[in-house]
Design an enzyme around this catalytic site. Structure first.
Site, PDB file in Angstrom:
ATOM      1  N   TYR A 151       0.881  -1.210  -0.058  1.00 23.87           N
ATOM      2  CA  TYR A 151       0.033   0.149   0.030  1.00 23.87           C
ATOM      3  C   TYR A 151       0.791   1.162  -0.134  1.00 23.87           C
ATOM      4  CZ  TYR A 151      -3.472   3.380   1.801  1.00 23.87           C
ATOM      5  OH  TYR A 151      -4.320   4.529   1.895  1.00 23.87           O
ATOM      6  N   ASP A 246       9.616   2.650  -0.965  1.00 25.56           N
ATOM      7  CA  ASP A 246       8.627   3.547   0.120  1.00 25.56           C
ATOM      8  C   ASP A 246       8.962   2.974   1.474  1.00 25.56           C
ATOM      9  OD1 ASP A 246       6.473   4.452   1.369  1.00 25.56           O
ATOM     10  OD2 ASP A 246       4.952   3.556   0.213  1.00 25.56           O
ATOM     11  N   LYS A 274       5.433   9.219   8.769  1.00 24.83           N
ATOM     12  CA  LYS A 274       4.947   8.608   9.882  1.00 24.83           C
ATOM     13  C   LYS A 274       6.224   9.236  10.669  1.00 24.83           C
ATOM     14  CE  LYS A 274       2.359   4.607   8.223  1.00 24.83           C
ATOM     15  NZ  LYS A 274       0.968   5.219   8.211  1.00 24.83           N
TER      16      LYS A 274
HETATM   17  N1  HOZ Z   1      -1.522   3.456   5.903  1.00 22.46           N
HETATM   18  C1  HOZ Z   1      -1.791   3.119   7.446  1.00 22.46           C
HETATM   19  C2  HOZ Z   1      -1.105   1.672   7.741  1.00 22.46           C
HETATM   20  N2  HOZ Z   1      -1.831   0.833   6.961  1.00 22.46           N
HETATM   21  C3  HOZ Z   1      -3.121   3.153   7.672  1.00 22.46           C
HETATM   22  C4  HOZ Z   1      -3.593   4.518   7.713  1.00 22.46           C
HETATM   23  C5  HOZ Z   1      -4.853   4.507   7.524  1.00 22.46           C
HETATM   24  O1  HOZ Z   1      -5.369   4.041   6.250  1.00 22.46           O
HETATM   25  O2  HOZ Z   1      -5.834   5.073   8.486  1.00 22.46           O
END
Ligand code: HOZ
Length: 439
Positions: A151, A246, A274
């Site tokens: 993702y 990433d 993050k």
């Molecule tokens: N991308 C974050 C971890 N998979 C999650 C953040 C979200 O989608 O709220």
């Protein structure tokens, strides 16, 4: 630890969820917060300190998602709080340059030799989206390769066979993404160099870049197999494509220099998020100067943002990276040791209870997959018993342990977790696995 029924534990949270549903689709501002994959109304968080969360009903939880990764030093880390307060007294936004941007950049570049130039944005989604635009401009090619279950935020081209909430909700790529865009993304299995070689053969001179989570976090935690990342570097160089690593999740997490340091990687572009913002909204894309200098105002690639390099976010990031850099020789070994203790300890309780479980872990990120089989790619992760995971999640929550609410997300540990939290988590898991086994 206590074990009370969720409905009595979460009366205020349930009322808050009902109110939120009047305003927000599903009552949330990001889908994974809705707890749909594990059931039950999500507790509303009121505050957090160190390794502990407190909800609106006053329940306390040991936190194993750390705001999905940023809180590596624990919640309300005092130097970050003070830095944010200090910065706020000078105003929270200017939309003009400040010294703090280069101050944070200096710290990032010191940890990431691959980053010669960078730009701040406000989210990981913006970082990956911008990196891809740059790669297309640099190569004059259109096709992007990503890996199933990875993702990279929610921009159109990157939602194809994505992990995180897309995998959690079983959405087969998002509605609203034009076919013409989705067709420019090739999604291949992770940890499979032969599949990438075949893609390069089939799309000779058309692949602008491959983008990869070097340790997958968004299909649950999946480490790269030996030589895989080096293979990605070799193949991209052979075929004139860019390698985008990433590190939104892994940056400053799996090592001070992230996965680039851990796996000796020298990518063309890196994305961060993050931890680099210390819990405030920050993303970064950066890399080789010859690519980054294509950005406006130097070059023809446009990218911009009013809140990019926001002074509060820079202050939180500087305080966080300073603490990590000053204490790296103690913090990272400590994160490793405490993560081993809790991740292995819980896995041992599963074995005792006869619950099939596979543990994948890299440093302070891991996943307990509810399957007896190894998990080296998304297809294998998807064979996990998600119903058993949901029962385990609920049972742990009732016992005061907050795990990420999906089989397809990684757990994260902070430097504030210690022996007390490990012992309490293993005790909770002992009970919770009984609930899973007896269902
Ligand atoms: N991308 C974050 C971890 N998979 C999650 C953040 C979200 O989608 O709220």
């Amino acid at each position: 630890m206590r074990s009370l029924a969720q409905e009595t534990l979460h009366i205020k949270s349930q009322a808050l969820q009902q109110r939120a549903e009047r305003f927000f689709p599903g009552g949330v501002n990001s889908p994974v917060r809705a707890f749909r994959a594990v059931g039950g109304a999500p507790p509303f968080i009121e505050s957090a300190k160190g390794a502990w969360l407190t909800d609106a009903d006053g329940n306390r939880y040991i936190d194993y998602f750390g705001s999905w990764g940023p809180m590596i030093l624990g919640h309300a880390f005092p130097p970050a709080v003070e830095a944010i307060e200090r910065a706020a007294r000078n105003s929270s936004s200017f939309g003009a340059s400040t010294a703090a941007e280069a101050d944070l950049a200096e710290r990032i570049v010191a940890c990431y030799p691959a980053i010669e130039r960078l730009r701040f944005v406000s989210s990981g989604t913006e970082a990956t989206m911008s990196a891809i635009r740059l790669a297309r401009a640099a190569t004059g090619r259109n096709i992007i390769v990503k890996f199933e279950g990875c993702y990279h935020g929610h921009s159109d081209g990157l939602l194809v066979k994505a992990g995180s909430g897309v995998a959690t909700f079983g959405i087969p790529g998002s509605a609203g993404v034009p076919d013409a865009i989705a067709h420019l993304t090739l999604a291949l299995p992770f940890n499979d160099l032969a599949a990438l070689e075949a893609a390069f053969a089939a799309h000779s001179n058309q692949i602008a870049a491959i983008i990869v989570e070097p340790v997958v976090g968004n299909a649950g935690c999946i480490p790269p197999s030996e030589g895989y990342l080096a293979g990605l570097r070799r193949l991209t160089q052979t075929h004139g494509s860019l390698l985008i690593v990433d590190e939104v999740m892994t940056g400053f997490r799996v090592a001070l220099g992230g996965a680039c340091q851990l796996y000796s990687l020298d990518p063309d572009l890196v994305t961060l998020g993050k931890i680099v913002g210390g819990g405030l909204p920050v993303g970064v894309f950066g890399g080789k100067r010859r690519f980054m200098d294509l950005l406006a105002p130097l070059g023809p690639v446009y990218q911009a943002g009013t809140l990019s390099g926001n002074p509060l976010a820079m202050a939180a990031g500087i305080a966080t990276l300073d603490a990590l850099q000053a204490n790296a020789s103690s913090i990272y070994p400590q994160l490793e040791a405490v993560s081993v203790a809790v991740a292995d300890g819980v896995a041992a309780e599963a074995r005792k209870a006869g619950v099939p479980l596979t543990l994948n872990r890299v440093g302070s990120m891991w996943t307990w997959f509810f399957t007896a089989d190894p998990v080296t790619n998304y297809e294998q992760a998807a064979r996990s018993d998600t119903a058993a995971f949901a029962r385990f999640h609920r049972a742990m929550l009732e016992r005061g342990v907050w795990l990420p609410p999906s089989q397809f997300e990684a757990a994260f540990l902070s430097a504030a977790h210690g022996e007390q939290e490990v012992a309490a988590t293993i005790a909770a898991a002992r009970d919770a696995f009984q609930a899973v086994a007896s269902a």
